[in-house]
Motif scaffolding. Structure first.
Motif: not given
Length: 242
Positions: A232-233, A220-221, A174-178
């Protein structure tokens, strides 16, 4: 014509008028109870039996719950002591005696044991059983769904794995990354903490399938939305190789 009032219509004050039927009603109540008292007794017995039955059922449920917790505790201890065979035996017994959420929990744990021992087919079956029995428990269902995808990956069934993982991310991510939403604490939280891992697994699967564009998109997401994740690393390192 006689003006004498019938005695059976006097009220409690000995007068006639609006309360004249009081004695008649009292007599009717007595007569009604005499006629139907056996029915009232039957109803009372049924209610009493219902209460007794509920109490017995409640006690049975508590006893079953205590037994389940005790056996699951034994299984966890065996897992902690690296006694997988003993843990598997206890869990297999629990599974034959359980249903619902208890079945889901035991199946999930036994599925994990089978996965660790590289028995991916058995693990997959147990994970599916856990999903089916989990009901509304998001914690158990999501863990089992993630396990299903991981088992498919280990069997190199990447088509199935990607379908399961894509569904997992849609369902629980549900996270948007905004960043603006995040800094204002308005960003939605994921329903499962395993979404970053699912994205990383998707990256690996698509890379194995030589679908580089899709692998890149998932990496990338992961970097954008879960920059604070240790995965992410890995995603950044992967992107650097493209």
């Amino acid at each position: 014509m006689s003006n004498k009032k019938p005695a059976n219509v006097k009220n409690s004050t000995g007068n006639y008028g609006t309360n004249a039927a009081e004695n008649w009603l009292q007599n009717l109540d007595k007569e009604f109870f005499q006629r139907h008292s056996s029915k009232f007794m039957v109803v009372a017995v049924i209610i009493a039996l219902g209460i007794f039955g509920f109490n017995q059922y409640s006690q049975h449920q508590k006893a079953q719950s205590a037994l389940f917790n005790e056996k699951m505790g034994q299984a966890y201890n065996f897992v902690y002591e690296n006694k997988s065979d003993s843990a598997s035996q206890v869990l297999a017994e629990i599974i034959t005696q359980s249903k619902g959420l208890n079945l889901a929990k035991a199946s999930l744990l036994l599925g994990n044991i089978k996965f660790q021992s590289n028995d991916f087919v058995a693990a997959q079956n147990l994970y599916q059983q856990s999903v089916n029995a989990a009901g509304k428990s998001v914690l158990i269902a999501s863990a089992a769904e993630h396990g299903l995808a991981a088992a498919a990956m280990e069997q190199k069934n990447y088509d199935l794995a990607t379908r399961l993982l894509e569904n997992f991310v849609r369902k629980y991510g549900k996270r948007s990354g905004n960043l603006q939403e995040r800094y204002s604490e308005n960003e939605k939280a994921d329903i499962s903490v395993m979404v970053p891992d699912a994205l990383w697994k998707l990256t690996l699967c698509y890379n194995e399938m030589q679908k580089t564009d899709l692998a890149k998109a998932k990496a990338e997401h992961l970097v954008k939305v879960y920059a604070d994740s240790r995965l992410a690393v890995n995603a950044r390192k992967f992107l650097a190789t493209l």
